[in-house]
Design an enzyme around this catalytic site. Sequence first.
Site, mmCIF file in Angstrom:
data_model
loop_
_atom_site.group_PDB
_atom_site.id
_atom_site.type_symbol
_atom_site.label_atom_id
_atom_site.label_comp_id
_atom_site.label_asym_id
_atom_site.label_seq_id
_atom_site.Cartn_x
_atom_site.Cartn_y
_atom_site.Cartn_z
ATOM 1 N N ARG A 1 0.813 -1.219 0.000
ATOM 2 C CA ARG A 1 0.000 0.000 0.000
ATOM 3 C C ARG A 1 0.843 1.263 0.000
ATOM 4 O O ARG A 1 0.384 2.323 -0.438
ATOM 5 C CB ARG A 1 -0.953 -0.025 1.196
ATOM 6 C CG ARG A 1 -2.087 -1.016 0.992
ATOM 7 C CD ARG A 1 -2.928 -1.132 2.236
ATOM 8 N NE ARG A 1 -2.589 -2.257 3.060
ATOM 9 C CZ ARG A 1 -2.822 -2.326 4.369
ATOM 10 N NH1 ARG A 1 -3.375 -1.324 4.996
ATOM 11 N NH2 ARG A 1 -2.498 -3.407 5.045
ATOM 12 N N GLU B 1 1.378 -5.472 13.351
ATOM 13 C CA GLU B 1 0.292 -5.481 14.338
ATOM 14 C C GLU B 1 -0.291 -6.891 14.410
ATOM 15 O O GLU B 1 -0.745 -7.329 15.444
ATOM 16 C CB GLU B 1 -0.786 -4.460 13.948
ATOM 17 C CG GLU B 1 -1.808 -4.232 15.028
ATOM 18 C CD GLU B 1 -2.981 -3.370 14.582
ATOM 19 O OE1 GLU B 1 -3.036 -2.982 13.409
ATOM 20 O OE2 GLU B 1 -3.862 -3.129 15.423
HETATM 21 O O1 PRP Z 1 3.173 0.118 11.590
HETATM 22 P P1 PRP Z 1 3.026 -1.365 11.393
HETATM 23 O O2 PRP Z 1 2.548 -2.072 12.625
HETATM 24 O O3 PRP Z 1 4.254 -1.995 10.826
HETATM 25 O O4 PRP Z 1 1.834 -1.602 10.361
HETATM 26 C C1 PRP Z 1 1.626 -0.829 9.207
HETATM 27 C C2 PRP Z 1 1.873 -1.593 7.953
HETATM 28 O O5 PRP Z 1 0.927 -2.680 7.838
HETATM 29 C C3 PRP Z 1 0.302 -2.617 6.556
HETATM 30 O O6 PRP Z 1 0.989 -3.327 5.594
HETATM 31 P P2 PRP Z 1 0.925 -4.921 5.420
HETATM 32 O O7 PRP Z 1 2.186 -5.505 5.970
HETATM 33 O O8 PRP Z 1 -0.378 -5.431 5.937
HETATM 34 O O9 PRP Z 1 1.075 -5.120 3.864
HETATM 35 P P3 PRP Z 1 0.281 -4.646 2.541
HETATM 36 O O10 PRP Z 1 0.569 -3.154 2.381
HETATM 37 O O11 PRP Z 1 0.949 -5.458 1.494
HETATM 38 O O12 PRP Z 1 -1.193 -4.919 2.721
HETATM 39 C C4 PRP Z 1 0.341 -1.144 6.209
HETATM 40 O O13 PRP Z 1 0.207 -0.925 4.815
HETATM 41 C C5 PRP Z 1 1.679 -0.713 6.732
HETATM 42 O O14 PRP Z 1 2.718 -0.963 5.810
HETATM 43 N N1 ADE Z 2 -5.587 -1.584 11.672
HETATM 44 C C1 ADE Z 2 -5.028 -1.611 10.459
HETATM 45 N N2 ADE Z 2 -5.751 -1.260 9.372
HETATM 46 C C2 ADE Z 2 -5.195 -1.301 8.141
HETATM 47 N N3 ADE Z 2 -3.929 -1.671 7.914
HETATM 48 C C3 ADE Z 2 -3.175 -2.018 8.968
HETATM 49 N N4 ADE Z 2 -1.887 -2.411 9.071
HETATM 50 C C4 ADE Z 2 -1.620 -2.647 10.365
HETATM 51 N N5 ADE Z 2 -2.692 -2.413 11.121
HETATM 52 C C5 ADE Z 2 -3.681 -2.011 10.284
#
Ligand code: PRP
Ligand code: ADE
Length: 183
Positions: free
Chosen positions: A66, A103
């Site tokens: 993302r 998370e």
């Molecule tokens: O601050 P944090 O606890 O590290 O969480 C935030 C991250 O989690 C999500 O990505 P995700 O790893 O779910 O991957 P995606 O973008 O491929 O969906 C979001 O897009 C951030 O990159």
């Molecule tokens: N609560 C949340 N919603 C969307 N993306 C996330 N990545 C980590 N935590 C998230």
Amino acid sequence: MTATAQQIDLIKNSIKSIPDYPKPGILFRDITSLLEEPAAYAASIEMLTSRYRDAGITKVVGTEARGFLFGAPVALALGVGFVPVRKPGKLPRETLKETYDLEYGQDSLEIHRDSIKPQDNVLVIDDLLATGGTVEATVKLIRQLGGSVTHAAFVINLFDLGGAQRLENMGVDCYSLVDFPGH
Ligand SMILES: O=P(O)(O)OC[C@H]1O[C@H](OP(=O)(O)OP(=O)(O)O)[C@H](O)[C@@H]1O
Ligand SMILES: Nc1ncnc2[nH]cnc12
């Protein structure tokens, strides 16, 4: 209402919240609904870009997946290169790797070793800041390659999950367009 407050409202109202996704207890803040509204998407790119226009940024790094959706347009608007940080095994040249906690799980990230130069002043962009693990790992990768990182920007900050403090402790200033509680 000021133009900036209107932009923030537009962005905030475009984000959907889905309880118990992808696991019970997680309130998922979904930016796909923002992407479907051109005015909200444009406002988010415009606000992120204007904040860093005069900050001497030489590269924008965005995290898979993302972070690409916001980092790449901001890099283009700033007129600097975009560098993707990706999940393992996706980058074809020589890479550097860091493992981090999410998370809701654990993962690793990689960067091309030759994408960051010692003189680079890097802005890290992601869609959302939760615990800060993703961007902490990203900052470590950039710094190991000799790049400087003092700024990270997000569309969403889940303000009660400690991510901003964790990054500030590493000397990274955090900016977010909208704040939500994490739960
Ligand atoms: O601050 P944090 O606890 O590290 O969480 C935030 C991250 O989690 C999500 O990505 P995700 O790893 O779910 O991957 P995606 O973008 O491929 O969906 C979001 O897009 C951030 O990159
Ligand atoms: N609560 C949340 N919603 C969307 N993306 C996330 N990545 C980590 N935590 C998230």
